[in-house]
Scaffold this motif. Structure first.
Motif, PDB file in Angstrom:
ATOM      1  N   ALA A  20       0.852  -1.206   0.000  1.00 39.63           N
ATOM      2  CA  ALA A  20       0.000   0.000   0.000  1.00 39.63           C
ATOM      3  C   ALA A  20       0.883   1.250   0.000  1.00 39.63           C
ATOM      4  N   HIS A  21       1.931   1.215   0.809  1.00 37.22           N
ATOM      5  CA  HIS A  21       2.871   2.335   0.880  1.00 37.22           C
ATOM      6  C   HIS A  21       3.512   2.559  -0.503  1.00 37.22           C
ATOM      7  N   GLN A  22       3.880   1.455  -1.150  1.00 39.04           N
ATOM      8  CA  GLN A  22       4.541   1.571  -2.455  1.00 39.04           C
ATOM      9  C   GLN A  22       3.621   2.201  -3.494  1.00 39.04           C
ATOM     10  N   LEU A  23       2.361   1.785  -3.482  1.00 38.57           N
ATOM     11  CA  LEU A  23       1.425   2.311  -4.470  1.00 38.57           C
ATOM     12  C   LEU A  23       1.231   3.816  -4.265  1.00 38.57           C
ATOM     13  N   ALA A  24       1.048   4.220  -3.006  1.00 36.52           N
ATOM     14  CA  ALA A  24       0.858   5.648  -2.721  1.00 36.52           C
ATOM     15  C   ALA A  24       2.092   6.445  -3.151  1.00 36.52           C
ATOM     16  N   HIS A  25       3.257   5.907  -2.835  1.00 34.13           N
ATOM     17  CA  HIS A  25       4.483   6.645  -3.171  1.00 34.13           C
ATOM     18  C   HIS A  25       4.813   6.584  -4.655  1.00 34.13           C
ATOM     19  N   LEU A  26       4.344   5.540  -5.326  1.00 35.95           N
ATOM     20  CA  LEU A  26       4.543   5.497  -6.784  1.00 35.95           C
ATOM     21  C   LEU A  26       3.757   6.646  -7.418  1.00 35.95           C
ATOM     22  N   ARG A  27       2.550   6.840  -6.899  1.00 32.96           N
ATOM     23  CA  ARG A  27       1.735   7.938  -7.447  1.00 32.96           C
ATOM     24  C   ARG A  27       2.410   9.284  -7.193  1.00 32.96           C
ATOM     25  N   SER A  28       2.922   9.484  -5.978  1.00 34.11           N
ATOM     26  CA  SER A  28       3.545  10.796  -5.727  1.00 34.11           C
ATOM     27  C   SER A  28       4.843  10.939  -6.527  1.00 34.11           C
ATOM     28  N   THR A  29       5.489   9.817  -6.828  1.00 35.72           N
ATOM     29  CA  THR A  29       6.697   9.897  -7.653  1.00 35.72           C
ATOM     30  C   THR A  29       6.331  10.300  -9.083  1.00 35.72           C
ATOM     31  N   TRP A 260      15.625  -1.899   0.626  1.00 34.13           N
ATOM     32  CA  TRP A 260      14.651  -1.083   1.380  1.00 34.13           C
ATOM     33  C   TRP A 260      13.474  -0.750   0.481  1.00 34.13           C
ATOM     34  N   GLU A 261      12.438  -1.572   0.624  1.00 34.79           N
ATOM     35  CA  GLU A 261      11.326  -1.507  -0.328  1.00 34.79           C
ATOM     36  C   GLU A 261      10.339  -0.380  -0.046  1.00 34.79           C
ATOM     37  N   ASP A 262      10.512   0.336   1.066  1.00 37.09           N
ATOM     38  CA  ASP A 262       9.680   1.532   1.250  1.00 37.09           C
ATOM     39  C   ASP A 262      10.261   2.697   0.435  1.00 37.09           C
ATOM     40  N   ALA A 263      11.524   2.572   0.021  1.00 39.53           N
ATOM     41  CA  ALA A 263      12.170   3.649  -0.735  1.00 39.53           C
ATOM     42  C   ALA A 263      12.385   3.274  -2.193  1.00 39.53           C
ATOM     43  N   TYR A 264      12.396   1.974  -2.481  1.00 41.15           N
ATOM     44  CA  TYR A 264      12.656   1.508  -3.848  1.00 41.15           C
ATOM     45  C   TYR A 264      11.658   0.426  -4.227  1.00 41.15           C
ATOM     46  N   GLY A 283      17.513 -12.195 -13.032  1.00 37.93           N
ATOM     47  CA  GLY A 283      17.222 -11.297 -14.143  1.00 37.93           C
ATOM     48  C   GLY A 283      17.851  -9.944 -13.873  1.00 37.93           C
ATOM     49  N   GLU A 284      17.475  -8.969 -14.706  1.00 35.56           N
ATOM     50  CA  GLU A 284      18.020  -7.618 -14.535  1.00 35.56           C
ATOM     51  C   GLU A 284      17.190  -6.851 -13.504  1.00 35.56           C
ATOM     52  N   LEU A 285      17.865  -6.152 -12.620  1.00 31.18           N
ATOM     53  CA  LEU A 285      17.164  -5.376 -11.594  1.00 31.18           C
ATOM     54  C   LEU A 285      16.693  -4.050 -12.187  1.00 31.18           C
ATOM     55  N   VAL A 286      15.438  -3.728 -11.896  1.00 37.37           N
ATOM     56  CA  VAL A 286      14.841  -2.475 -12.364  1.00 37.37           C
ATOM     57  C   VAL A 286      14.322  -1.744 -11.129  1.00 37.37           C
ATOM     58  N   PHE A 287      14.725  -0.498 -10.963  1.00 37.33           N
ATOM     59  CA  PHE A 287      14.383   0.242  -9.743  1.00 37.33           C
ATOM     60  C   PHE A 287      13.541   1.479 -10.047  1.00 37.33           C
ATOM     61  N   THR A 288      12.577   1.718  -9.183  1.00 37.99           N
ATOM     62  CA  THR A 288      11.820   2.971  -9.193  1.00 37.99           C
ATOM     63  C   THR A 288      12.024   3.643  -7.843  1.00 37.99           C
ATOM     64  N   THR A 289      12.388   4.916  -7.855  1.00 34.92           N
ATOM     65  CA  THR A 289      12.544   5.613  -6.569  1.00 34.92           C
ATOM     66  C   THR A 289      11.147   5.917  -6.037  1.00 34.92           C
ATOM     67  N   LEU A 290      10.967   5.783  -4.739  1.00 35.02           N
ATOM     68  CA  LEU A 290       9.637   6.063  -4.174  1.00 35.02           C
ATOM     69  C   LEU A 290       9.651   7.309  -3.293  1.00 35.02           C
ATOM     70  N   ARG A 291      10.841   7.745  -2.916  1.00 35.17           N
ATOM     71  CA  ARG A 291      10.856   8.856  -1.958  1.00 35.17           C
ATOM     72  C   ARG A 291      11.715  10.031  -2.404  1.00 35.17           C
ATOM     73  N   ARG A 292      12.303   9.941  -3.589  1.00 33.75           N
ATOM     74  CA  ARG A 292      13.241  11.009  -3.941  1.00 33.75           C
ATOM     75  C   ARG A 292      12.523  12.172  -4.610  1.00 33.75           C
ATOM     76  N   GLN A 293      12.873  13.371  -4.185  1.00 34.61           N
ATOM     77  CA  GLN A 293      12.224  14.570  -4.728  1.00 34.61           C
ATOM     78  C   GLN A 293      12.945  15.122  -5.942  1.00 34.61           C
ATOM     79  N   ALA A 294      14.260  15.308  -5.830  1.00 31.63           N
ATOM     80  CA  ALA A 294      14.975  16.069  -6.868  1.00 31.63           C
ATOM     81  C   ALA A 294      15.085  15.296  -8.181  1.00 31.63           C
ATOM     82  N   THR A 295      15.402  14.006  -8.099  1.00 32.79           N
ATOM     83  CA  THR A 295      15.551  13.213  -9.332  1.00 32.79           C
ATOM     84  C   THR A 295      14.737  11.933  -9.240  1.00 32.79           C
TER      85      THR A 295
END
Ligand code: AMP
Ligand code: ZN
Length: 436
Positions: A20-29, A260-264, A283-295
């Motif tokens: 749930a945290h990831q979904l909310a933060h994905l939206r804000s990202t 740290w899956e609350d941040a990535y 496989g290949e790792l693919v990352f989405t930032t969940l908490r970063r503002q600047a980039t």
């Protein structure tokens, strides 16, 4: 075994709460990403014009991947989501594979990164009484400042030694009672050779732990470092695109790195089909930032190959563990048509008695065939020993490597300390084959 925590409620969040945290933060990202010139141009074309487009975790797959080339093209400010005045620091990747990429950080980003990095080091059991010698390069490379801030904020004494100058490292270590070091594994092996040459006894040092990161290394390399230096080594994974060290770290159990899956938000994909692999497969790792503002970065393809360990860890953390990074999709060598990862050769070298600290894999073309030359240092003791023992060692390495990579290598044995050492990430492969 005690399982120390820095932020236990978050580190042990239930999987449902994490999702749930990831979904909310994905939206804000996505909101954040749409503020950058790069994503503002790209996302609406794929139907992701606003955060409402992401209704469930499965919608993540509708977002296009971001690659290192995208980051290069967006250099310097194309991925900046905040007012430039809000940026307090930039870092770049070390450029092991070409032009560097830049990541901007706000003060809140730096705070968040430090918090993740503190979680990471605390998971290894360090305390405020530890003395931390940071043997990573300081500067644009994230290895130096990343853990520096974490250790300092946590309250350890930090010795910002930086990389290289081994004799000074030893002196600092003896004079200030260093208990924990942070280093690239290849440098620590070299460091041990110098310790021996200088006649420093293990009892003269208080060393008990090493954080090992920034380059691929095998389980056998970890063991070798642990045995030579009588310490515990903890694998630490990070990349500048995801801040740097503190992305994934081993806990006291040393059985894979909690990411740290609350941040990535991490996906593992098949690099050919780009489809997700089955849980636990490599496989290949693919990352989405969940908490970063600047980039903010969405679905960033790391090119790093690894797998999730599906079983929970005994420490109680719910954030999943990544197995050791096997290599990169782009460090895979094709030798006479066979796919070879340098780590396969390293694993053999590091489990073999009499092998020293440093090695190099040289590829040449001979009569239209690829030739592999493995140059490796041997220990001082082995080097001074009988000639036939060296020949036996060569034979044994040749046959073990042949069995592993299906190619018969030439083996060269070198005196300790004679192969070139780099202070940063080790360069293990010299490819001298002509390009087509
Ligand atoms: P940089 O962005 O310059 O810090 O480089 C990051 C890259 O270093 C990653 O994408 C990995 O390829 C490699 N790396 C970092 N930590 C590790 C590790 N613990 N094991 C293997 N490779 C690593
Ligand atoms: Zn654990």
């Amino acid at each position: 075994m005690d399982a120390p925590f820095w932020n236990k409620p978050v580190e042990t969040l239930s999987r449902a709460d994490l999702a749930a945290h990831q979904l909310a933060h994905l939206r804000s990202t996505i909101v954040q990403a749409l503020k950058t010139p790069f994503y503002r141009e790209r996302l609406p074309k794929t139907g992701i014009g606003d955060p409402g487009a992401i209704a469930s975790p499965g919608d993540l797959r509708r977002i296009p991947f971001t690659t290192k080339d995208d980051l290069r093209r967006a250099y310097p400010n194309g991925l900046l989501a905040v007012d430039p005045e809000a940026v307090v620091r930039i870092h770049t990747s070390s450029g092991t594979t070409g032009t560097p990429t830049v990541i901007h950080h706000t003060a809140a980003d730096i705070d968040c990164w430090a918090d993740l990095a503190i979680r990471s080091i605390v998971a290894t059991g360090v305390t405020r009484r530890d003395v931390f010698q940071n043997m990573m390069t300081y500067g644009l490379f994230t290895g130096g400042l990343g853990l520096h801030y974490a250790a300092e904020r946590f309250g350890m004494m930090v010795i910002p030694a930086g990389s290289g100058n081994t004799k000074r490292q030893i002196k600092l270590m003896k004079d200030f009672g260093t208990t924990v070091v942070h280093s690239v594994p290849s440098y620590l092996l070299h460091f041990n050779t110098v310790l021996e040459q200088e006649g420093v006894r293990r009892a003269d040092l208080r060393l008990s732990k090493a954080f090992l990161g920034a380059e691929p290394h095998s389980e056998n390399t970890r063991r070798k470092i642990e045995e030579l230096l009588h310490i515990d080594g903890y694998n630490s994974y990070g990349l500048s695109e995801m801040n740097g060290p503190g992305v994934a770290f081993e806990c006291v159990h040393k059985t894979g790195m909690h990411v740290w899956e609350d941040a990535y938000l991490v996906e593992v994909i098949d690099p050919e089909t780009l489809e997700p692999v089955i849980d636990g497969e490599e496989g290949e790792l693919v990352f989405t930032t969940l908490r970063r503002q600047a980039t903010p970065l969405l679905r960033y393809r790391t090119r790093d190959l690894a797998r999730f360990i599906p079983e929970p860890c005994a420490c109680g953390r719910t954030h999943r563990r990544l197995d050791r990074i096997k290599g990169r999709t782009d460090d895979m060598l094709i030798i006479n048509g066979v796919n070879v990862y340098p780590s396969q050769i390293e694993t053999i070298l590091m489990r073999t008695a009499g092998i020293g600290a440093n090695y190099l894999i040289v590829l040449e073309k001979q009569d239209s065939l690829d030739k592999v030359i493995v140059k490796t240092e041997v220990t001082a003791e082995r080097f001074a020993g009988e000639f036939h023992a060296l020949e036996e060692l060569k034979c044994s390495l040749r046959s073990q490597i042949k069995t592993e990579i299906l190619i018969n290598p030439a083996i060269e044995l070198h005196e300790p300390g004679t192969l070139p050492v780099s202070e940063g990430k080790a360069k293990r492969v010299v490819d001298q084959r002509p390009e087509f």
